[in-house]
Design a protein around this motif. Structure first.
Motif, mmCIF file in Angstrom:
data_model
loop_
_atom_site.group_PDB
_atom_site.id
_atom_site.type_symbol
_atom_site.label_atom_id
_atom_site.label_comp_id
_atom_site.label_asym_id
_atom_site.label_seq_id
_atom_site.Cartn_x
_atom_site.Cartn_y
_atom_site.Cartn_z
ATOM 1 N N VAL A 1 -3.347 46.975 -80.203
ATOM 2 C CA VAL A 1 -4.294 48.046 -79.886
ATOM 3 C C VAL A 1 -3.657 48.999 -78.882
ATOM 4 O O VAL A 1 -3.407 48.628 -77.735
ATOM 5 C CB VAL A 1 -5.608 47.482 -79.308
ATOM 6 C CG1 VAL A 1 -6.546 48.625 -78.923
ATOM 7 C CG2 VAL A 1 -6.276 46.567 -80.332
ATOM 8 N N GLU B 1 -11.698 57.752 -77.851
ATOM 9 C CA GLU B 1 -10.358 57.214 -78.013
ATOM 10 C C GLU B 1 -10.185 56.612 -79.397
ATOM 11 O O GLU B 1 -11.016 55.826 -79.860
ATOM 12 C CB GLU B 1 -10.090 56.127 -76.959
ATOM 13 C CG GLU B 1 -9.275 56.613 -75.778
ATOM 14 C CD GLU B 1 -8.639 55.463 -75.020
ATOM 15 O OE1 GLU B 1 -7.402 55.346 -75.042
ATOM 16 O OE2 GLU B 1 -9.395 54.698 -74.422
ATOM 17 N N PHE C 1 -10.583 46.348 -83.050
ATOM 18 C CA PHE C 1 -10.838 47.388 -82.062
ATOM 19 C C PHE C 1 -12.342 47.500 -81.866
ATOM 20 O O PHE C 1 -13.118 46.707 -82.392
ATOM 21 C CB PHE C 1 -10.210 48.706 -82.545
ATOM 22 C CG PHE C 1 -10.234 49.831 -81.543
ATOM 23 C CD1 PHE C 1 -9.656 49.681 -80.285
ATOM 24 C CD2 PHE C 1 -10.842 51.044 -81.855
ATOM 25 C CE1 PHE C 1 -9.686 50.718 -79.371
ATOM 26 C CE2 PHE C 1 -10.873 52.082 -80.943
ATOM 27 C CZ PHE C 1 -10.290 51.921 -79.699
ATOM 28 N N GLU C 2 -12.733 48.468 -81.111
ATOM 29 C CA GLU C 2 -14.146 48.646 -80.779
ATOM 30 C C GLU C 2 -14.978 48.900 -82.043
ATOM 31 O O GLU C 2 -14.504 49.490 -83.010
ATOM 32 C CB GLU C 2 -14.290 49.816 -79.806
ATOM 33 C CG GLU C 2 -13.562 49.598 -78.480
ATOM 34 C CD GLU C 2 -13.417 50.887 -77.684
ATOM 35 O OE1 GLU C 2 -13.844 51.944 -78.185
ATOM 36 O OE2 GLU C 2 -12.850 50.821 -76.568
ATOM 37 N N GLU C 3 -16.224 48.454 -82.004
ATOM 38 C CA GLU C 3 -17.200 48.691 -83.069
ATOM 39 C C GLU C 3 -16.682 48.212 -84.422
ATOM 40 O O GLU C 3 -16.916 48.834 -85.454
ATOM 41 C CB GLU C 3 -17.596 50.171 -83.124
ATOM 42 C CG GLU C 3 -18.261 50.640 -81.822
ATOM 43 C CD GLU C 3 -18.664 52.102 -81.874
ATOM 44 O OE1 GLU C 3 -18.512 52.717 -82.949
ATOM 45 O OE2 GLU C 3 -19.131 52.616 -80.848
ATOM 46 N N ARG C 4 -15.944 47.097 -84.402
ATOM 47 C CA ARG C 4 -15.460 46.420 -85.616
ATOM 48 C C ARG C 4 -14.573 47.329 -86.465
ATOM 49 O O ARG C 4 -14.492 47.192 -87.685
ATOM 50 C CB ARG C 4 -16.643 45.889 -86.436
ATOM 51 C CG ARG C 4 -17.514 44.912 -85.650
ATOM 52 C CD ARG C 4 -18.730 44.466 -86.423
ATOM 53 N NE ARG C 4 -18.360 43.601 -87.543
ATOM 54 C CZ ARG C 4 -19.225 43.103 -88.411
ATOM 55 N NH1 ARG C 4 -20.510 43.395 -88.294
ATOM 56 N NH2 ARG C 4 -18.819 42.323 -89.396
ATOM 57 N N GLN C 5 -13.906 48.248 -85.816
ATOM 58 C CA GLN C 5 -12.918 49.085 -86.490
ATOM 59 C C GLN C 5 -11.535 48.447 -86.336
ATOM 60 O O GLN C 5 -11.320 47.599 -85.482
ATOM 61 C CB GLN C 5 -12.923 50.491 -85.896
ATOM 62 C CG GLN C 5 -14.276 51.185 -86.014
ATOM 63 C CD GLN C 5 -14.291 52.522 -85.309
ATOM 64 O OE1 GLN C 5 -14.192 53.560 -85.919
ATOM 65 N NE2 GLN C 5 -14.400 52.481 -83.994
#
Length: 668
Positions: free
Chosen positions: A253, A316, A351-355
């Motif tokens: 990441v 981001e 990554f954030e929000e299941r991305q």
């Protein structure tokens, strides 16, 4: 509108409409603070900095906080990329006072510039209270504040070099062994855990050390690290180019900004790794990084932009991350499944929000042709879809040193691409890109014979060049000379090095700012390499190359004297002395000088020389006795055939015309 509206820095221009009455850094700002008898509030950042944007929106666009700043302080905004000297001084103070540093950097200083309170990002409520407290203290406890500032200045003054002794091969080998010992054998890099920054300067040194010693462990540490970075989220798997660093220790990441200097230095690493090993992944990444610089970072004037922002519309990674459903929408079910498997895209994400930040989960470089074709098709379609998303901002100012790093790396790549028969199909405009950039710097970045740090849209900025600008540009000019054979670039490099010696060296010490530059509270003299080469190591590297190309021993002697001040740093802290160590490796190997007398630069003898060059070697190709090229003087062609001369200190071995003989001579 404050005083930033005419700036060349995109970072300063981002703040030009703030209600804060910003002043740019300079003598006028300090004089105004003295006239008003108020402390300075120095805010240091750069255009691609995520938390700089956050603090700008929260605090510097707030009318209440702006009123406090305008009434009780002289607010000064500094682009750290335009003023690395100012940044270095106040970063040293921030680290000394807080134990850490970063950007935005927030410094309270006396009107003379002496820092008495430092920090980084402050939330708006805390920042407002801090402004009140500092304003009160300035009014009621002035003597204590001034005393604190003086003590900080004394503490951050750079010490004189501890000792001077020639850097030995034993020290270089110890440095390489230390790096091998730090190598993360699972994920690559040097040291476990995150954040992880690409260790390009250390890797360049290790490649040169491997060439001299043949130590396979040194090469493997570089190869493994290069592979893990290229397969990870640090590398943009769709459009190419490297991000600044990853927040984790697995290279997954990233912090999404893309910096010119990282991509320039990593291009050089992958190019040299490709040259030494023939590794397909290294060759592909080198080619894609070259293309990224040309296609995504080149400005209209022919220079290279500084950075892409980490944010898109304040978020981001918005441009770069994917979900399975987005892949299906873009590619259809079958190719979406192929892409998800190849790039590690899952429902849970990484990554954030299941991305998901894309990584390369499969080996594509040795895959069957039909698999490669499918991969290329998927990449093209993902790239087109991504182009419709919000895009990160571009800081399009042209920084001298960073452009010089790109020019040097690109010249090395163009030479090798040609020597290997053009496997990546560079076109004419691509090939001349580094030469075009060199011309831009030559035409725009000199004012009254002195080098300036930046330009934008073809307009030169006010900040003067620092030592890294002189050193990196001299090395770049010498790289262009070796690529083109044009002696003009060698003459320009000599002028830069002589000017640097006059302005930046004093009583055996090397400083980062010129002797006639604006006086800061200390004169920076940082010998360590960090994200970019230090001024000292860039200066030394260029002098080594110039000495080899010119045959003038004084430049070699200067390089040896400069490197002698950092021998202990090289041996004990090689992660922070990679470029200095690579310059020392060139000296340890000669450096070798290769002159090829020929009227055919495409001859196999030339290609062999480029493929087999020893560490730090220089090469010139051209007709015998070409004016302005000392290495070709009295170097005739034998029987009218292209002829190679392998030399050290302008003392040459017997000339050869056979590529096999030349290869043996260069690798002995």
């Amino acid at each position: 509108m404050n005083r930033l509206g005419s700036a060349t820095s995109p970072y300063l221009l981002q703040h030009a409409t703030n209600p804060v009455d910003w002043w740019p850094w300079g003598d006028e700002a300090l004089a105004e603070a003295k006239r008003r008898d108020v402390p300075l509030l120095i805010s240091v950042g750069y255009a691609a900095c995520h938390w700089c944007h956050v603090m700008a929106h929260e605090s510097f666009e707030d009318d209440v906080i702006a009123a406090k700043l305008n009434n009780a302080f002289l607010p000064v905004k500094v682009d750290r990329e335009e003023h690395p000297d100012v940044d270095a001084v106040y970063m040293a103070a921030t680290q000394a006072m807080t134990g850490q540093g970063g950007w935005p950097m927030t410094v309270f200083a006396t009107p003379e510039g002496e820092p008495f309170l430092c920090g980084t990002y402050f939330p708006p409520q805390q920042f407002g209270k801090l402004l009140d407290a500092v304003g009160t203290a300035w009014a009621e406890q002035r003597e204590a504040i001034v005393s604190q500032g003086a003590a900080v200045v004394e503490a951050i003054a750079p010490p004189a070099p501890a000792g001077r002794a020639p850097v030995t091969k034993e020290q270089l080998d110890a440095a390489a062994d230390r790096l091998v010992g730090l190598h993360d054998e699972e994920f690559g890099g040097f040291g476990a855990g995150g954040p992880k920054f690409p260790p390009h300067l250390a890797m360049l040194f290790m490649l040169r050390n491997y060439q001299r010693t043949g130590d396979g462990a040194v090469l493997e540490a570089v190869r493994h690290t290069a592979e893990r970075m290229a397969r990870g989220g640090l590398y943009d798997q769709v459009d190419g180019g490297f991000h600044r660093y990853t927040v984790d220790g697995q290279w997954v990441v990233p912090h999404f900004e893309k910096m010119l200097y990282d991509n320039a230095l990593l291009l050089r690493v992958y190019t040299q790794l490709w040259r030494l090993t023939g590794d397909a992944l290294a060759g592909r990444i080198a080619g894609e990084t070259y293309a990224y610089l040309v296609n995504d970072m080149m400005t209209g004037e022919g220079g290279f932009a500084s950075a892409y922002d980490a944010d898109s519309e304040g978020v981001e990674g918005l441009t770069y991350v994917w979900t399975p459903s987005q892949l299906i929408t873009t590619l259809g079910d079958e190719d979406a499944a192929f892409a998800a498997d190849l790039f590690g895209v899952t429902e849970d994400g990484n990554f954030e929000e299941r991305q998901t930040v894309l990584t390369l989960a499969r080996d594509i470089d040795d895959a069957a042709p039909e698999v490669k074709a499918r991969w290329l098709s998927v990449r093209r379609r993902l790239s087109l879809a991504r182009a419709d998303r919000p895009q990160p901002g571009l800081d399009d100012k042209v920084v001298t040193a960073w452009n010089a790093l790109a020019i040097t790396a690109m010249c090395e790549y163009v030479q090798l691409e040609g020597a290997l028969g053009g496997p990546h199909g560079l076109t004419g405009p691509d090939v001349v890109a580094p030469v075009r950039a060199a011309h831009l710097l030559d035409l725009v970045h000199f004012v009254d014979g002195r080098l300036r740090r930046v330009s934008r849209d073809g307009r030169v900025g006010e900040p003067r060049g620092v030592l890294e600008d002189y050193g990196c540009l001299a090395e770049a000019y010498l790289a262009v000379h070796q690529l083109t054979g044009d002696p003009e670039w060698m003459a320009k490099a000599k002028v830069l090095l002589d000017t640097a010696t006059e302005l930046f060296t004093e009583d055996g010490r090397v400083f980062d700012t010129a002797s006639d530059a604006q006086r800061l509270v200390t004169r920076p003299a940082d010998p360590t390499d960090n994200a970019t080469p230090s001024g000292l190591s860039a200066y030394a590297q260029a002098m080594v190359a110039y000495a080899a190309l010119s045959g003038e021993p004084g430049y070699r002697e200067r390089a040896e004297a400069v490197l002698a001040t950092v021998g202990a740093v090289i041996e004990q802290h090689p992660r922070f002395a990679g470029y200095a160590a690579s310059a020392a490796e060139a000296l340890a190997g000669g450096p070798v000088e290769v002159a090829i007398a020929t009227d055919d630069p495409g001859d196999e003898l030339v290609a062999t020389a480029i493929r087999r060059l020893p560490p730090g070697a220089v090469i010139v190709v051209g007709e015998p006795d070409k004016p302005g090229v000392p290495l070709l003087a009295q170097r005739p062609m034998i029987d009218g055939r292209p002829t190679a001369y392998v030399c050290r200190g302008f003392v040459c071995e017997r000339p050869v015309t056979d590529p096999v003989e030349l290869s043996t001579m260069l690798t002995a």
